[in-house]
Design an enzyme around this catalytic site. Structure first.
Site, PDB file in Angstrom:
ATOM      1  CB  THR A   6      -0.989   0.057   1.181  1.00  0.00           C
ATOM      2  OG1 THR A   6      -2.165   0.696   0.759  1.00  0.00           O
ATOM      3  CG2 THR A   6      -0.452   0.762   2.377  1.00  0.00           C
ATOM      4  CE  LYS A  38      -4.999  -0.096   0.238  1.00  0.00           C
ATOM      5  NZ  LYS A  38      -3.822  -0.307  -0.591  1.00  0.00           N
ATOM      6  CB  ALA A 161       0.664   3.673  -9.249  1.00  0.00           C
ATOM      7  CB  CYS A 164       5.436   0.650  -5.443  1.00  0.00           C
ATOM      8  SG  CYS A 164       5.003  -0.503  -4.121  1.00  0.00           S
ATOM      9  CB  THR A 167       1.496   1.522  -5.102  1.00  0.00           C
ATOM     10  OG1 THR A 167       2.186   1.334  -3.876  1.00  0.00           O
ATOM     11  CG2 THR A 167       0.760   2.848  -5.057  1.00  0.00           C
TER      12      THR A 167
END
Length: 191
Positions: A6, A38, A161, A164, A167
């Protein structure tokens, strides 16, 4: 199997504080969900929290933290310290694996189960597997662009994003205006 990843990012810039989080939930090497939320508002919309870690653990922490905020009349720092005390000593809570970002008009914190309540040195903080990427991107955008806090947070998560694998670019954003008086502070001021 380990739940991973995340990215949650907080940015304080130009009189606003923004918390943004991606939406991906990953179990081992499989993406289980794309649009998880989240980032949430607590305590009469005066506090924004974001979590990184196991989903069930996060819901437990959100509930506990909201109770602490109510107990301490929205005092974010006091509620955070009391939550970490419980988190370290409670038999159930001490096994939770998560990190939280919590912000208000007055405080800008990272909270952990190790008993840490960390106030950022600057106006950016990030947690999760993509945290270092988002932190670097946001710091650069603050220094070298004229974007708002929300625009910086969104773009930093988008950049993360691209780097990673834990993500994605389905971003949830919540923003507070640091200059605007809250309803409760206006009522208190009337004496």
């Amino acid at each position: 199997m380990k739940i991973r990843g995340t990215t949650v990012l907080a940015v304080r810039h130009k009189g606003k504080v923004t918390v943004a989080g991606d939406g991906q939930v990953t179990l081992d090497v499989t993406v289980m969900k794309h649009g998880a939320r989240k980032v949430r508002r607590l305590y009469h919309n005066q506090v924004i929290v974001g979590f990184a870690g196991a989903t069930a653990d996060a819901f437990t922490l959100f509930d506990r933290f909201d109770q602490k905020l109510e107990q301490y009349n929205g005092n974010l720092l006091r509620a955070a310290v009391e939550l970490t005390k419980d988190w370290r000593t409670d038999r159930v809570l001490r096994h939770l694996e998560a990190l939280m970002i919590a912000v208000s008009k007055d405080y800008f914190l990272i909270i952990s189960g190790n008993g840490d309540v960390i106030e950022a040195d600057d106006d950016v903080m990030a947690i999760g597997s993509g945290g270092p990427y988002a932190l670097a991107a946001a710091r650069a955008l603050i220094r070298f662009s004229d974007l708002t806090a929300t625009e910086i947070a969104r773009e930093a998560i988008r950049i993360t994003a691209e780097i990673c694998i834990y993500t994605n670019d389905r971003i949830t954003v919540e923003e507070l205006d640091m200059c605007q008086e809250t309803e409760s502070s206006v009522i208190k001021g009337r004496g």
